[in-house]
Scaffold this motif. Structure first.
Motif, short mmCIF file in Angstrom:
data_model
loop_
_atom_site.label_atom_id
_atom_site.label_comp_id
_atom_site.label_asym_id
_atom_site.label_seq_id
_atom_site.Cartn_x
_atom_site.Cartn_y
_atom_site.Cartn_z
N ALA A 65 -37.20 -86.34 -104.16
CA ALA A 65 -36.55 -86.78 -105.61
C ALA A 65 -35.61 -85.60 -106.15
N LEU A 66 -35.62 -84.27 -105.48
CA LEU A 66 -34.85 -83.52 -105.84
C LEU A 66 -33.70 -83.38 -104.67
N ALA A 67 -34.77 -83.98 -104.12
CA ALA A 67 -32.85 -83.93 -102.58
C ALA A 67 -32.28 -85.15 -102.64
N ALA A 71 -21.39 -87.22 -105.94
CA ALA A 71 -20.92 -87.21 -107.05
C ALA A 71 -19.55 -86.35 -106.97
N ARG A 72 -20.21 -84.76 -106.57
CA ARG A 72 -18.47 -84.22 -107.18
C ARG A 72 -17.61 -84.36 -105.71
N ALA A 73 -17.99 -84.78 -104.74
CA ALA A 73 -16.77 -85.13 -103.12
C ALA A 73 -16.47 -86.34 -103.68
N ASP A 74 -16.56 -87.26 -104.72
CA ASP A 74 -16.00 -88.34 -104.73
C ASP A 74 -15.06 -88.53 -105.90
N ARG A 124 -30.30 -83.69 -105.45
CA ARG A 124 -28.60 -83.08 -104.76
C ARG A 124 -27.84 -83.87 -104.37
N ILE A 125 -28.21 -85.04 -103.25
CA ILE A 125 -27.32 -85.75 -102.47
C ILE A 125 -26.07 -86.41 -103.42
N ASP A 126 -26.98 -86.85 -104.85
CA ASP A 126 -26.47 -87.66 -105.77
C ASP A 126 -25.22 -86.59 -105.97
#
Length: 183
Positions: free
Chosen positions: A123-125, A134-137, A128-130
């Motif tokens: 869930a943490l991973a 989101a930052r990349a998007d 973090r991926i999300d």
């Protein structure tokens, strides 16, 4: 029976059978012998021999019974010892089974904790991926907006340049007029 082998029982049966066969018989009065060569013994001698034979037969039977009783006591003692050993082993086995059950419970608990920790880490991973996604998007969005703004500026600049070029062309024929030559 495991403590006494079959040979012992066979010998005991044979001794008992021999004792029963040799059991004292009733004394018969001496009969006249049909064989003249055979010497007849006096009756008192026959009684003494029969009495000895009778006592020895019963003594042998008592000895056989005593031997069987002693063997049974030895076997009984062996059985008691084995029973005690089996009880000890059964207690050890029960404790071992209890330990196995306890260890199974601990393993199940550890597996449940490991699975919960794995779900938590996953869930943490994923969070973090999300977040990274989101930052990349957002960065891609800003870059696309900047690129679009730059494209708009390029269009405006091109329009200005076109306007300047046209204005400069309209000025250029006036400048091309002949310059008076001084003669």
């Amino acid at each position: 029976m495991p403590g006494i082998d079959e040979g012992f029982w066979d010998q005991l049966d044979a001794r008992i059978a021999a004792t029963i066969v040799r059991a004292p018989r009733r004394l018969r009065p001496p009969q006249a012998s049909s064989n003249p060569a055979r010497v007849s013994r006096p009756a008192s001698m026959i009684e003494v021999q029969a009495e000895r034979h009778h006592v020895s037969d019963w003594t042998g039977l008592v000895e056989t019974i005593s031997a069987a009783g002693a063997a049974a006591q030895v076997q009984d003692e062996r059985l008691r010892e084995r029973n005690a050993a089996y009880e000890v082993l059964a207690g050890d086995l029960r404790r071992a089974l209890d330990d196995v059950e306890r260890y199974k419970g601990l393993v199940a608990q550890a597996q449940a904790q490991a699975e919960a920790k794995a779900r938590e880490i996953q869930a943490l991973a994923e969070a973090r991926i999300d977040a990274i996604q989101a930052r990349a998007d957002a960065r891609v969005q800003r870059a696309e907006e900047r690129a679009h703004a730059a494209d708009q500026r390029v269009i405006v600049v091109e329009d200005w340049l076109t306007t300047f070029e046209e204005a400069s062309r309209s000025l250029l024929p006036a400048l091309r007029a002949p310059i008076a030559k001084a003669s």
